[in-house]
Scaffold this motif. Sequence first.
Motif, short mmCIF file in Angstrom:
data_model
loop_
_atom_site.label_atom_id
_atom_site.label_comp_id
_atom_site.label_asym_id
_atom_site.label_seq_id
_atom_site.Cartn_x
_atom_site.Cartn_y
_atom_site.Cartn_z
N VAL A 128 -21.68 24.56 -48.13
CA VAL A 128 -20.67 24.17 -49.12
C VAL A 128 -20.97 22.80 -49.73
N ARG A 129 -21.54 21.93 -48.98
CA ARG A 129 -21.67 20.51 -49.41
C ARG A 129 -22.74 20.36 -50.48
N PRO A 130 -22.58 19.31 -51.33
CA PRO A 130 -21.50 18.33 -51.33
C PRO A 130 -20.22 18.91 -51.92
N PHE A 131 -19.10 18.42 -51.44
CA PHE A 131 -17.80 18.83 -51.96
C PHE A 131 -17.61 18.22 -53.35
N ASP A 132 -16.85 18.90 -54.18
CA ASP A 132 -16.53 18.31 -55.48
C ASP A 132 -15.50 17.19 -55.33
N MET A 133 -14.58 17.38 -54.39
CA MET A 133 -13.56 16.33 -54.19
C MET A 133 -13.11 16.32 -52.74
N VAL A 134 -12.96 15.12 -52.21
CA VAL A 134 -12.38 14.92 -50.88
C VAL A 134 -11.17 14.02 -51.03
N ILE A 135 -10.06 14.44 -50.45
CA ILE A 135 -8.83 13.64 -50.46
C ILE A 135 -8.56 13.16 -49.05
N LEU A 136 -8.22 11.89 -48.90
CA LEU A 136 -7.94 11.32 -47.59
C LEU A 136 -6.70 10.44 -47.64
N GLY A 137 -6.02 10.37 -46.49
CA GLY A 137 -4.91 9.44 -46.33
C GLY A 137 -5.34 8.30 -45.43
N LEU A 138 -4.38 7.47 -45.07
CA LEU A 138 -4.64 6.33 -44.19
C LEU A 138 -3.47 6.21 -43.23
N GLY A 139 -3.77 6.15 -41.94
CA GLY A 139 -2.71 5.96 -40.96
C GLY A 139 -2.37 4.50 -40.77
N GLU A 140 -1.23 4.25 -40.12
CA GLU A 140 -0.79 2.85 -39.92
C GLU A 140 -1.78 2.07 -39.07
N ASP A 141 -2.53 2.79 -38.23
CA ASP A 141 -3.52 2.11 -37.37
C ASP A 141 -4.89 2.08 -38.04
N GLY A 142 -4.97 2.55 -39.27
CA GLY A 142 -6.24 2.53 -40.00
C GLY A 142 -7.03 3.80 -39.85
N HIS A 143 -6.52 4.81 -39.19
CA HIS A 143 -7.29 6.07 -39.09
C HIS A 143 -7.25 6.81 -40.41
N THR A 144 -8.24 7.68 -40.57
CA THR A 144 -8.26 8.59 -41.71
C THR A 144 -8.75 9.94 -41.22
N ALA A 145 -8.25 11.00 -41.79
CA ALA A 145 -8.44 12.33 -41.21
C ALA A 145 -8.03 12.21 -39.74
N SER A 146 -8.88 12.66 -38.82
CA SER A 146 -8.58 12.38 -37.40
C SER A 146 -9.67 11.53 -36.79
#
Length: 236
Positions: A128-146
């Motif tokens: 599949v890669r590369p992806f056309d778009m990746v969306i990520l959030g940010l946790g309060e401790d600085g994590h992203t995804a898991s």
Amino acid sequence: MTGMRRHLRWTVLDTPGDVAQRACELISAAAARAIADRGAFSIVLAGGSTPRRCYEMLRDTAQDWPRWQVFFGDERCLPADHPDRNSMMARDALLDRVAIPKAHVHAIPAEQGAAGAARTYARTLETVRPFDMVILGLGEDGHTASLFPGHAHAAEEAVHAVFDAPKPPPERVTLAVSTLADCRNLLFIVTGASKYVAVRAWQRGEPALPIVAIKPQCRAEVLLDSSAAGGAMESG
Ligand code: 6PG
């Protein structure tokens, strides 16, 4: 207000609704480009609660849905229909309400357990890669995804099993830093005052934060609301 910092374009908008609207616009533009160029649009969705409003806005836009291929940046090891699953949030907000073929939604089989699901999903992503778009959030401790600060993973893995996540549930599956960075468009969506400390650490380039290590070849956009940005954005 927009500031440039290394490979990231930081944009501060007033409200979470403004962030969701801008994110929706960026995703729509990326989808149009990908479908025009390659006839398909591959997107990796973020979990948590922040992206929901953007997903809800997306469902009211005109997209060539059958050409979308949907993946997930991480998943919680819960039953497939558990309400706390990231896939269930995305299905409720968007995927079950638009004409994306069910076969084009590639959920992480986290209900199988983290180790097996990570192996299975790594195979899914091989072509599949590369992806056309990746969306990520940010946790309060600085994590992203898991990907959590202070948690090491094997560098050769494309997808990691997580057994000790500080954010419940402890068992999860996550795409690796290198996999998340393998994209044509990278979009971070961060809102709320609770994220301010993590945003500042990210801006300082704290090496303990996995998000700092995600350095794609592409333009990466960071959308913050004024609360997460803690007011005015530093320039430069
Ligand atoms: C998860 C998400 C996680 C999320 C952040 C932010 O499974 O929880 O993948 O990485 O994006 O924790 O969560 P909120 O958007 O709910 O603040």
